[in-house]
Write a protein that holds these residues in place. Structure first.
Motif, PDB file in Angstrom:
ATOM      1  N   MET A   1       0.838  -1.271  -0.019  1.00  0.00           N
ATOM      2  CA  MET A   1      -0.027   0.098   0.003  1.00  0.00           C
ATOM      3  C   MET A   1       0.982   1.253  -0.134  1.00  0.00           C
ATOM      4  N   SER A   2       0.417   2.453  -0.550  1.00  0.00           N
ATOM      5  CA  SER A   2       1.164   3.460  -0.608  1.00  0.00           C
ATOM      6  C   SER A   2       0.116   4.899  -0.336  1.00  0.00           C
ATOM      7  N   TRP A   3       0.761   5.940   0.092  1.00  0.00           N
ATOM      8  CA  TRP A   3      -0.046   7.213   0.267  1.00  0.00           C
ATOM      9  C   TRP A   3       1.253   8.399   0.162  1.00  0.00           C
ATOM     10  N   ARG A   4       0.689   9.636  -0.026  1.00  0.00           N
ATOM     11  CA  ARG A   4       1.312  10.639  -0.334  1.00  0.00           C
ATOM     12  C   ARG A   4       1.016  11.567   0.960  1.00  0.00           C
ATOM     13  N   HIS A   5       2.179  11.898   1.706  1.00  0.00           N
ATOM     14  CA  HIS A   5       2.019  12.963   2.878  1.00  0.00           C
ATOM     15  C   HIS A   5       1.020  14.401   2.474  1.00  0.00           C
ATOM     16  N   SER A   6       0.330  14.583   3.010  1.00  0.00           N
ATOM     17  CA  SER A   6      -0.496  15.956   3.007  1.00  0.00           C
ATOM     18  C   SER A   6       0.289  17.100   2.655  1.00  0.00           C
ATOM     19  N   VAL A   7       1.198  17.176   3.634  1.00  0.00           N
ATOM     20  CA  VAL A   7       2.063  18.414   3.773  1.00  0.00           C
ATOM     21  C   VAL A   7       3.451  18.291   2.747  1.00  0.00           C
ATOM     22  N   GLN A   8       4.291  17.339   2.817  1.00  0.00           N
ATOM     23  CA  GLN A   8       5.633  16.964   2.248  1.00  0.00           C
ATOM     24  C   GLN A   8       5.412  16.635   0.867  1.00  0.00           C
ATOM     25  N   LYS A   9       4.193  15.866   0.426  1.00  0.00           N
ATOM     26  CA  LYS A   9       4.013  15.243  -0.808  1.00  0.00           C
ATOM     27  C   LYS A   9       4.846  14.325  -1.058  1.00  0.00           C
ATOM     28  N   ARG A  66      -9.200   7.810   5.608  1.00  0.00           N
ATOM     29  CA  ARG A  66      -9.544   8.528   4.341  1.00  0.00           C
ATOM     30  C   ARG A  66      -9.968   9.850   4.630  1.00  0.00           C
ATOM     31  N   SER A  67      -9.239  11.099   4.631  1.00  0.00           N
ATOM     32  CA  SER A  67      -9.902  12.440   4.879  1.00  0.00           C
ATOM     33  C   SER A  67     -10.625  12.931   3.896  1.00  0.00           C
ATOM     34  N   GLY A  68     -10.148  12.569   2.662  1.00  0.00           N
ATOM     35  CA  GLY A  68     -10.893  13.503   1.385  1.00  0.00           C
ATOM     36  C   GLY A  68      -9.949  14.277   0.929  1.00  0.00           C
ATOM     37  N   ALA A  69      -9.021  15.135   1.906  1.00  0.00           N
ATOM     38  CA  ALA A  69      -8.224  16.269   1.749  1.00  0.00           C
ATOM     39  C   ALA A  69      -7.023  15.808   1.048  1.00  0.00           C
ATOM     40  N   THR A  70      -6.495  14.430   0.791  1.00  0.00           N
ATOM     41  CA  THR A  70      -5.221  14.040   0.339  1.00  0.00           C
ATOM     42  C   THR A  70      -5.819  13.072  -0.667  1.00  0.00           C
ATOM     43  N   ALA A  71      -4.583  12.746  -1.381  1.00  0.00           N
ATOM     44  CA  ALA A  71      -4.961  11.693  -2.456  1.00  0.00           C
ATOM     45  C   ALA A  71      -5.146  10.226  -1.781  1.00  0.00           C
ATOM     46  N   ASP A  72      -6.199   9.569  -2.614  1.00  0.00           N
ATOM     47  CA  ASP A  72      -6.491   8.330  -1.901  1.00  0.00           C
ATOM     48  C   ASP A  72      -5.187   7.386  -1.605  1.00  0.00           C
ATOM     49  N   TRP A  73      -5.281   6.366  -0.809  1.00  0.00           N
ATOM     50  CA  TRP A  73      -4.611   5.123  -0.765  1.00  0.00           C
ATOM     51  C   TRP A  73      -4.188   4.410  -1.904  1.00  0.00           C
ATOM     52  N   GLY A  85     -10.494   3.938  -3.749  1.00  0.00           N
ATOM     53  CA  GLY A  85     -11.679   4.176  -4.302  1.00  0.00           C
ATOM     54  C   GLY A  85     -12.250   3.431  -5.371  1.00  0.00           C
ATOM     55  N   SER A  86     -11.460   2.594  -6.136  1.00  0.00           N
ATOM     56  CA  SER A  86     -11.923   1.616  -6.930  1.00  0.00           C
ATOM     57  C   SER A  86     -12.606   0.661  -6.587  1.00  0.00           C
ATOM     58  N   TYR A  87     -12.125   0.517  -5.202  1.00  0.00           N
ATOM     59  CA  TYR A  87     -12.593  -0.911  -4.616  1.00  0.00           C
ATOM     60  C   TYR A  87     -13.882  -0.310  -3.745  1.00  0.00           C
ATOM     61  N   LEU A  88     -14.018   0.871  -3.056  1.00  0.00           N
ATOM     62  CA  LEU A  88     -14.843   1.145  -2.075  1.00  0.00           C
ATOM     63  C   LEU A  88     -15.395   2.740  -2.330  1.00  0.00           C
ATOM     64  N   PRO A  89     -16.661   3.160  -1.928  1.00  0.00           N
ATOM     65  CA  PRO A  89     -17.116   4.318  -2.131  1.00  0.00           C
ATOM     66  C   PRO A  89     -16.025   5.268  -1.359  1.00  0.00           C
ATOM     67  N   GLU A  91     -17.003   7.550   0.750  1.00  0.00           N
ATOM     68  CA  GLU A  91     -17.205   7.927   1.996  1.00  0.00           C
ATOM     69  C   GLU A  91     -16.813   6.847   2.953  1.00  0.00           C
ATOM     70  N   ALA A  92     -16.394   5.510   2.618  1.00  0.00           N
ATOM     71  CA  ALA A  92     -15.846   4.528   3.391  1.00  0.00           C
ATOM     72  C   ALA A  92     -14.836   4.981   4.308  1.00  0.00           C
ATOM     73  N   ASP A  93     -14.794   5.125   5.572  1.00  0.00           N
ATOM     74  CA  ASP A  93     -13.937   5.523   6.510  1.00  0.00           C
ATOM     75  C   ASP A  93     -14.173   5.138   7.904  1.00  0.00           C
ATOM     76  N   PRO A  94     -13.494   4.386   8.659  1.00  0.00           N
ATOM     77  CA  PRO A  94     -12.048   4.001   8.504  1.00  0.00           C
ATOM     78  C   PRO A  94     -12.223   2.806   7.350  1.00  0.00           C
ATOM     79  N   VAL A  95     -11.308   2.339   7.024  1.00  0.00           N
ATOM     80  CA  VAL A  95     -11.187   1.081   5.864  1.00  0.00           C
ATOM     81  C   VAL A  95     -10.224  -0.020   6.883  1.00  0.00           C
ATOM     82  N   LYS A  96     -10.778  -1.147   6.934  1.00  0.00           N
ATOM     83  CA  LYS A  96     -10.012  -1.922   7.738  1.00  0.00           C
ATOM     84  C   LYS A  96      -9.385  -3.050   6.801  1.00  0.00           C
ATOM     85  N   LEU A  97      -7.858  -3.381   6.655  1.00  0.00           N
ATOM     86  CA  LEU A  97      -7.437  -4.193   5.720  1.00  0.00           C
ATOM     87  C   LEU A  97      -7.222  -5.603   6.809  1.00  0.00           C
ATOM     88  N   ALA A  98      -7.621  -6.590   6.497  1.00  0.00           N
ATOM     89  CA  ALA A  98      -7.625  -8.016   7.401  1.00  0.00           C
ATOM     90  C   ALA A  98      -7.787  -9.114   6.289  1.00  0.00           C
TER      91      ALA A  98
END
Length: 101
Positions: A1-9, A66-73, A85-89, A91-98
């Motif tokens: 999984m990956s994400w981009r930091h909201s401030v540092q990018k 998923r805050s919606g203020a940053t790019a999705d996971w 978002g290609s798997y879930l709507p 507004e799905a928050d929090p998302v649990k991976l198990a």
């Protein structure tokens, strides 16, 4: 999984594996540092990413917010990466991976 930091990018990536004890974080990678995203001692710079192998116990689940203020996971399964978002709507928050049993 990956994400981009909201401030540092800065891009942060993690590799998780299914184990008998749960989900194990086998490698973490980060493009740079700052805003609390500094690589730990022992991390090695390889192909533009600081890489290390966290020494953490396996988890029953991984919670992603998923805050919606940053790019999705980005979730990668067998070398195919897609936005969460290609798997879930949106507004799905929090998302649990198990692990499915």
């Amino acid at each position: 999984m990956s994400w981009r930091h909201s401030v540092q990018k800065t891009l942060w990536q993690e590799t998780w594996r299914e184990t008998p004890d749960g989900l194990a974080l086998t490698e973490a990678r980060i493009e740079g540092s700052g805003a609390g995203m500094d690589p730990p001692d022992g991390a090695k710079l390889i192909d533009g990413f600081w890489r290390w192998h966290p020494d953490l116990p396996a988890l029953r689940e991984v919670v992603m917010r998923r805050s919606g203020a940053t790019a999705d996971w980005q979730i990668c399964i067998r070398d195919t990466c897609r936005a969460l978002g290609s798997y879930l709507p949106a507004e799905a928050d929090p998302v649990k991976l198990a692990i499915c049993r």
